[in-house]
Design an enzyme around this catalytic site. Structure first.
Site, PDB file in Angstrom:
ATOM      1  N   GLU A  38       3.299  -0.182 -13.318  1.00 40.05           N
ATOM      2  CA  GLU A  38       4.209  -1.295 -13.570  1.00 40.05           C
ATOM      3  C   GLU A  38       3.433  -2.578 -13.291  1.00 40.05           C
ATOM      4  O   GLU A  38       2.856  -2.723 -12.207  1.00 40.05           O
ATOM      5  CB  GLU A  38       5.429  -1.190 -12.647  1.00 40.05           C
ATOM      6  CG  GLU A  38       6.406  -2.311 -12.919  1.00 40.05           C
ATOM      7  CD  GLU A  38       7.674  -2.244 -12.083  1.00 40.05           C
ATOM      8  OE1 GLU A  38       7.840  -1.284 -11.304  1.00 40.05           O
ATOM      9  OE2 GLU A  38       8.480  -3.170 -12.218  1.00 40.05           O
ATOM     10  N   ARG A 264       0.379  11.687  -3.243  1.00 38.18           N
ATOM     11  CA  ARG A 264      -0.192  10.353  -3.342  1.00 38.18           C
ATOM     12  C   ARG A 264      -1.251  10.183  -2.263  1.00 38.18           C
ATOM     13  O   ARG A 264      -1.297  10.930  -1.293  1.00 38.18           O
ATOM     14  CB  ARG A 264       0.882   9.282  -3.263  1.00 38.18           C
ATOM     15  CG  ARG A 264       1.608   9.173  -1.948  1.00 38.18           C
ATOM     16  CD  ARG A 264       2.885   8.346  -2.077  1.00 38.18           C
ATOM     17  NE  ARG A 264       2.636   6.941  -2.322  1.00 38.18           N
ATOM     18  CZ  ARG A 264       3.033   6.288  -3.425  1.00 38.18           C
ATOM     19  NH1 ARG A 264       3.681   6.917  -4.376  1.00 38.18           N
ATOM     20  NH2 ARG A 264       2.816   5.016  -3.547  1.00 38.18           N
ATOM     21  N   LYS A 274       2.575  -1.788  -3.238  1.00 37.50           N
ATOM     22  CA  LYS A 274       2.435  -3.079  -3.915  1.00 37.50           C
ATOM     23  C   LYS A 274       3.328  -4.138  -3.289  1.00 37.50           C
ATOM     24  O   LYS A 274       2.954  -5.288  -3.199  1.00 37.50           O
ATOM     25  CB  LYS A 274       2.761  -2.923  -5.407  1.00 37.50           C
ATOM     26  CG  LYS A 274       1.570  -2.405  -6.189  1.00 37.50           C
ATOM     27  CD  LYS A 274       1.781  -2.556  -7.670  1.00 37.50           C
ATOM     28  CE  LYS A 274       2.608  -1.417  -8.200  1.00 37.50           C
ATOM     29  NZ  LYS A 274       2.645  -1.333  -9.649  1.00 37.50           N
TER      30      LYS A 274
HETATM   31  P1  ATP Z   1       3.435   1.312  -4.995  1.00 38.47           P
HETATM   32  O1  ATP Z   1       4.163   2.395  -4.288  1.00 38.47           O
HETATM   33  O2  ATP Z   1       2.107   0.976  -4.399  1.00 38.47           O
HETATM   34  O3  ATP Z   1       4.252   0.106  -5.274  1.00 38.47           O
HETATM   35  P2  ATP Z   1       4.002   2.382  -7.512  1.00 38.47           P
HETATM   36  O4  ATP Z   1       4.102   3.859  -7.595  1.00 38.47           O
HETATM   37  O5  ATP Z   1       5.251   1.657  -7.488  1.00 38.47           O
HETATM   38  O6  ATP Z   1       3.030   1.970  -6.348  1.00 38.47           O
HETATM   39  P3  ATP Z   1       3.175   2.148 -10.184  1.00 38.47           P
HETATM   40  O7  ATP Z   1       2.658   0.968 -10.878  1.00 38.47           O
HETATM   41  O8  ATP Z   1       4.493   2.686 -10.577  1.00 38.47           O
HETATM   42  O9  ATP Z   1       3.136   1.795  -8.672  1.00 38.47           O
HETATM   43  O10 ATP Z   1       2.110   3.314 -10.194  1.00 38.47           O
HETATM   44  C1  ATP Z   1       1.479   3.774 -11.349  1.00 38.47           C
HETATM   45  C2  ATP Z   1       1.026   5.186 -11.128  1.00 38.47           C
HETATM   46  O11 ATP Z   1       0.161   5.246 -10.003  1.00 38.47           O
HETATM   47  C3  ATP Z   1       2.183   6.108 -10.853  1.00 38.47           C
HETATM   48  O12 ATP Z   1       2.038   7.252 -11.670  1.00 38.47           O
HETATM   49  C4  ATP Z   1       2.077   6.455  -9.411  1.00 38.47           C
HETATM   50  O13 ATP Z   1       2.508   7.756  -9.181  1.00 38.47           O
HETATM   51  C5  ATP Z   1       0.585   6.274  -9.141  1.00 38.47           C
HETATM   52  N1  ATP Z   1       0.362   5.880  -7.755  1.00 38.47           N
HETATM   53  C6  ATP Z   1       0.884   4.819  -7.106  1.00 38.47           C
HETATM   54  N2  ATP Z   1       0.504   4.792  -5.809  1.00 38.47           N
HETATM   55  C7  ATP Z   1      -0.293   5.881  -5.632  1.00 38.47           C
HETATM   56  C8  ATP Z   1      -1.002   6.433  -4.512  1.00 38.47           C
HETATM   57  N3  ATP Z   1      -0.960   5.868  -3.302  1.00 38.47           N
HETATM   58  N4  ATP Z   1      -1.718   7.564  -4.709  1.00 38.47           N
HETATM   59  C9  ATP Z   1      -1.771   8.145  -5.920  1.00 38.47           C
HETATM   60  N5  ATP Z   1      -1.136   7.688  -6.999  1.00 38.47           N
HETATM   61  C10 ATP Z   1      -0.397   6.571  -6.875  1.00 38.47           C
END
Ligand code: ATP
Ligand code: MG
Length: 564
Positions: A38, A264, A274
């Site tokens: 996102e 994750r 984020k």
């Molecule tokens: P955050 O929790 O940091 O805000 P998010 O999951 O909301 O991250 P997205 O932009 O939705 O952020 O993430 C894009 C992709 O990256 C998703 O498929 C998510 O599963 C993966 N992702 C996000 N954080 C991690 C992490 N710590 N380890 C592995 N994959 C991740």
């Protein structure tokens, strides 16, 4: 890690096994994955793990990986983030080819899909407020109550849905719900929201829409529209998978994608959310998203991490279903291992004290040959200047040294790296502060290059720079941004920010060899005996360099600093 002994591929894991089976069984001929961030913040090292899996799996099976901006939520998204994401994925070494997409481009098709579900009596327009819905939805152990609007006529729902889109109702009033199962123990299946009214300006679609799809409805559709075969995501989506599958089944996609979840990445001494990283930036607790202390890709890049070291790290941590913490020292280890092989060496004195070689003629200078990288003979040699006045590290001299101190002390001999053997003949001290102001030595002219012709043993070797040739450099030394191993684990009422390390940045002024004044960009140096450093890519100044410490030479957290 995969423990299946019969598998010949040593780098395999449960995801790759599933994909391999799907190729072998003929279920798919072309593997298509996607990385769907996102655009509401910069990517971090956790995303790097997902990127390595998504792009890595696709590449290993000669497939493709799409880069998709998952921008169905208008409030916090913008083009700066989109650009940073493209830049970071490319920098990490991955290529999406022509497959760059915006979820917002599917809004029309998503609207149509919702209408299709309404027509199939698989969705309806609901008028309950959020608060009322909590009551209807209930708790996992007891069935919920059906919404009074659940069985309203198809035509009525279709009409209301069109009028929702046309802006005839206030925000947060009506919504579209999937008609699934009000007694499911999985609350996500109790008539979840698909569309809600939200008058928010979207950075791409502007004010065209006042209804937006929820993540749960949008994501399977995006995957299906792009013919994704394997939709790889993190474990928190596991409980959403039945819903993901339900939408795809009810919409009758002939080759629905399969969602597979993995753990994750959580890193010690690091915050990877984020929302929190944005807070650190907004509150000025760091100097922007690319602050070298940040776990963002932009921060790691500016700090001096290489894309290869990040990919190596992601490979080493592997892909599992178990949530846990990874020691940040592993990331640093992967970097050191690479830089030890690749980084040119240089001499820089971070905490200088002056040395006068009293038997070396004043005004004389000579250039000595120094090896650029003992691990890589192709890196060749360079010339470093030597003269009567030098700088060495203040802690390489001791007035009253213990026997095992193999550096400079009165009467002791030491090797100047690539230079001569010198013996300390005395020192001067500030009578008020007690600080050593100057160390006096004699050199042995017969030891040019550092070896004595009589074969006498000199244990210690120290680095130095010639005083008249030295260049002043700003050096930024970094420590962990958080001082707690698990900074987000705080008691109720406390804030993770209390775990910030107030000493995570220390700026010093060093004296460095002249070759470091204006090096080619992007070279990571090993400052001998100190660590790895790179010129800051933002605060770049001609002839007055600024260096970031990438990592110390040794892990000072687990080992005491070596004295050589
Ligand atoms: P955050 O929790 O940091 O805000 P998010 O999951 O909301 O991250 P997205 O932009 O939705 O952020 O993430 C894009 C992709 O990256 C998703 O498929 C998510 O599963 C993966 N992702 C996000 N954080 C991690 C992490 N710590 N380890 C592995 N994959 C991740
Ligand atoms: Mg997310």
């Amino acid at each position: 890690m995969n423990t299946n002994e019969s598998n010949h591929n040593p780098t395999s894991d449960f995801i790759r096994d599933i994909v391999a089976d799907d190729v072998q069984s003929g279920k798919h001929t072309r593997i298509i994955t996607r990385f769907p961030p996102e655009p509401n913040g910069y990517l971090h090292i956790g995303h790097a793990k997902a990127i390595c899996i998504d792009f890595g799996v696709a590449a290993e099976f000669n497939g493709e990986c799409h880069l998709r901006m998952d921008d169905t939520n208008p409030a916090k998204e913008n083009m700066e983030y989109v650009e940073s994401i493209r830049n970071d994925v490319r920098w990490l070494g991955f290529d999406w080819g022509p497959h760059f997409y915006f979820s917002a481009d599917y809004f029309e098709r998503m609207y149509e899909a919702a209408a299709t579900l309404i027509r199939k009596e698989k969705a309806y327009v609901c008028e309950l407020t959020m608060d009322e819905w909590k009551d209807y939805r209930g708790i996992p152990t007891q069935p919920g109550k059906p919404s009074p609007f659940r069985n309203r006529p198809i035509g009525e729902s279709l009409d209301l849905f069109a009028r929702m889109r046309a802006g005839q109702f206030p925000d947060g009033t009506l919504c579209v719900r999937a008609k699934i199962d009000m007694s499911s123990p999985n609350l996500h299946l109790r008539d979840p929201v698909m569309y809600r009214i939200m008058r928010a300006h979207h950075y791409r679609t502007g004010d065209k829409w006042c209804i937006y799809p929820t993540y749960d409805f949008a994501h399977p559709l995006e995957d299906a529209f792009e013919n994704i075969t394997h939709s790889l995501c993190t474990l928190e989506f596991e409980v959403h998978r039945p819903l993901y599958d339900w939408f795809l089944r009810e919409l009758e996609f002939p080759q629905p994608p399969r969602q597979i979840e993995f753990a994750r990445l959580n890193l010690t001494y690091t915050v990877l959310s984020k929302r929190r990283l944005l807070e650190l930036v907004r509150d000025g607790l760091v100097n922007g998203w690319d602050d070298p202390r940040m776990p963002t890709i932009a921060g790691l890049r500016r700090r001096g991490f290489t894309p290869a070291s990040i990919r190596t790290f992601c490979k080493r941590i592997g892909v599992t279903k178990f949530d846990g913490y990874t020691d940040i020292a592993l990331l640093e280890f992967c970097l050191r291992e690479e830089l030890n092989r690749t980084a040119p060496r240089a001499m820089a004195v971070l905490n200088p004290v002056k040395v006068v070689i009293e038997n070396y003629p004043a005004g004389q200078e000579e250039w000595l040959e120094a090896v650029n990288n003992p691990e890589d003979s192709s890196a060749g040699t360079r010339q470093v200047p030597f003269s009567r006045e030098l700088y060495i590290e203040a802690d390489d001299f001791m007035e009253d040294a213990p026997r095992k101190f193999f550096r400079l002390a009165p009467g002791r001999e030491v090797r100047l790296r690539y230079g001569y053997l010198v013996t300390c003949t005395g020192f001067d001290k500030d009578p008020v502060t007690g600080r050593i102001t100057q160390v006096r030595c004699n050199y042995d002219p017969a030891t040019r290059g550092g070896n004595a012709p009589d074969g006498r043993k000199v244990k210690g070797t120290i680095h130095w720079v010639s005083a008249p040739h030295a260049v002043r450099a700003e050096v930024r030394l970094y420590d962990r941004l958080f001082k707690a191993e698990h900074p987000e684990e705080v008691s109720a009422g406390q804030d993770y920010k209390m775990n910030l390390n107030t000493e995570s940045l220390k700026v010093i002024h060093a004296l460095v060899e002249p070759g470091l004044a204006n090096p080619a960009p992007d070279i990571r140096f090993q400052f001998e005996r100190k660590g790895y450093f790179i010129q800051d890519r933002v605060d770049f100044r001609q002839d007055s360099p600024v260096y970031n410490q990438i990592v110390p030479l040794k892990d000072s957290w687990t080992k005491t600093a070596a004295t050589e």
